[in-house]
Scaffold this motif. Structure first.
Motif, mmCIF file in Angstrom:
data_model
loop_
_atom_site.group_PDB
_atom_site.id
_atom_site.type_symbol
_atom_site.label_atom_id
_atom_site.label_comp_id
_atom_site.label_asym_id
_atom_site.label_seq_id
_atom_site.Cartn_x
_atom_site.Cartn_y
_atom_site.Cartn_z
ATOM 1 N N SER A 1 0.825 -1.218 0.000
ATOM 2 C CA SER A 1 0.000 0.000 0.000
ATOM 3 C C SER A 1 0.856 1.263 0.000
ATOM 4 C CB SER A 1 -0.924 -0.003 1.219
ATOM 5 O OG SER A 1 -0.155 -0.060 2.391
ATOM 6 N N MET A 2 2.180 1.096 0.128
ATOM 7 C CA MET A 2 3.068 2.245 0.092
ATOM 8 C C MET A 2 3.256 2.709 -1.346
ATOM 9 S SD MET A 2 5.998 1.280 2.880
ATOM 10 C CE MET A 2 7.197 2.357 2.103
ATOM 11 N N SER A 3 2.175 3.027 -2.018
ATOM 12 C CA SER A 3 2.291 3.431 -3.413
ATOM 13 C C SER A 3 2.408 4.937 -3.485
ATOM 14 C CB SER A 3 1.091 2.939 -4.209
ATOM 15 O OG SER A 3 -0.076 3.513 -3.679
ATOM 16 N N MET A 4 2.992 5.383 -4.568
ATOM 17 C CA MET A 4 3.273 6.797 -4.695
ATOM 18 C C MET A 4 3.533 7.090 -6.159
ATOM 19 S SD MET A 4 6.313 8.728 -2.703
ATOM 20 C CE MET A 4 6.723 10.424 -3.063
ATOM 21 N N GLU A 5 3.226 8.278 -6.571
ATOM 22 C CA GLU A 5 3.530 8.652 -7.941
ATOM 23 C C GLU A 5 4.625 9.701 -7.942
ATOM 24 O OE1 GLU A 5 -0.021 9.659 -10.086
ATOM 25 O OE2 GLU A 5 -1.000 7.804 -9.432
ATOM 26 N N GLY A 6 5.256 9.841 -9.100
ATOM 27 C CA GLY A 6 6.305 10.846 -9.191
ATOM 28 C C GLY A 6 7.683 10.227 -9.218
ATOM 29 N N PRO A 7 8.707 11.077 -9.109
ATOM 30 C CA PRO A 7 10.090 10.609 -9.289
ATOM 31 C C PRO A 7 10.530 9.550 -8.274
ATOM 32 C CG PRO A 7 10.030 12.879 -8.505
ATOM 33 C CD PRO A 7 8.622 12.520 -8.862
ATOM 34 N N TRP A 8 9.911 9.484 -7.125
ATOM 35 C CA TRP A 8 10.336 8.533 -6.099
ATOM 36 C C TRP A 8 9.622 7.198 -6.189
ATOM 37 C CZ3 TRP A 8 14.384 9.024 -2.866
ATOM 38 C CH2 TRP A 8 14.965 10.294 -2.757
ATOM 39 N N ALA A 9 8.638 7.088 -7.070
ATOM 40 C CA ALA A 9 7.800 5.883 -7.111
ATOM 41 C C ALA A 9 8.608 4.598 -7.229
ATOM 42 C CB ALA A 9 6.810 5.992 -8.258
ATOM 43 N N THR A 10 9.520 4.541 -8.201
ATOM 44 C CA THR A 10 10.306 3.318 -8.409
ATOM 45 C C THR A 10 11.250 3.077 -7.244
ATOM 46 O OG1 THR A 10 10.194 3.806 -10.754
ATOM 47 C CG2 THR A 10 11.711 2.080 -10.096
#
Ligand SMILES: [Zn+2]
Ligand SMILES: [Zn+2]
Length: 140
Positions: free
Chosen positions: A111-120
């Motif tokens: 669930s620690m999902s995120m968008e943007g440059p840090w996602a990967t």
């Protein structure tokens, strides 16, 4: 999880490693362990063998370099190894009390999902939770 000798041989062949006896033994120990193991713990699991600790260590490094195993944790200045395949990326719990390192379910950090440059970066991050394990809490 455990693997048969055949599966272990296939895994080594796919990684272009020769299936030597100590290498197969190390692979099986890692496959059977529920948690990542240090060099010392691998030796303990192997029990009495004709191989010296340095041979086992070299094989751990070889398996790691070939991508068959990975270092799951550096907790307490000790590298602990586990097989690279299996249930994929999952977090680990490091006990401050007894020093054990436990594998936790992968879903825990899904669930620690995120968008943007840090996602990967976050997706591939080595998640290490620290605290006291259930055994240590029970003793307290
Ligand atoms: Zn503990
Ligand atoms: Zn693990």
């Amino acid at each position: 999880m455990s693997i048969t000798d055949d599966e272990a041989r296939t895994l080594l062949r796919e990684s272009a490693l020769r299936a030597t006896a100590p290498r197969l033994a190390v692979l099986r120990v890692l496959a059977e362990a529920p948690n990542p193991l240090s060099h010392t713990e691998v030796l303990e699991c192997l029990g009495k063998t004709d191989w010296d600790p340095a041979t086992i260590y070299r094989n751990l490094i070889k398996l790691r370099d070939a991508g068959v195993a990975l270092v799951a944790s550096h907790a307490h200045g000790m590298d602990r190894y586990e097989l690279a395949h299996g249930d994929g990326h999952h977090p680990h719990f490091v006990c401050e009390g007894c020093g054990r390192v436990a594998c936790l379910p992968a879903g825990l950090t899904a669930s620690m999902s995120m968008e943007g440059p840090w996602a990967t970066s976050i997706q591939n991050a080595m998640v290490q939770l620290r605290g006291e394990c259930p055994d240590c809490l029970a003793k307290a």
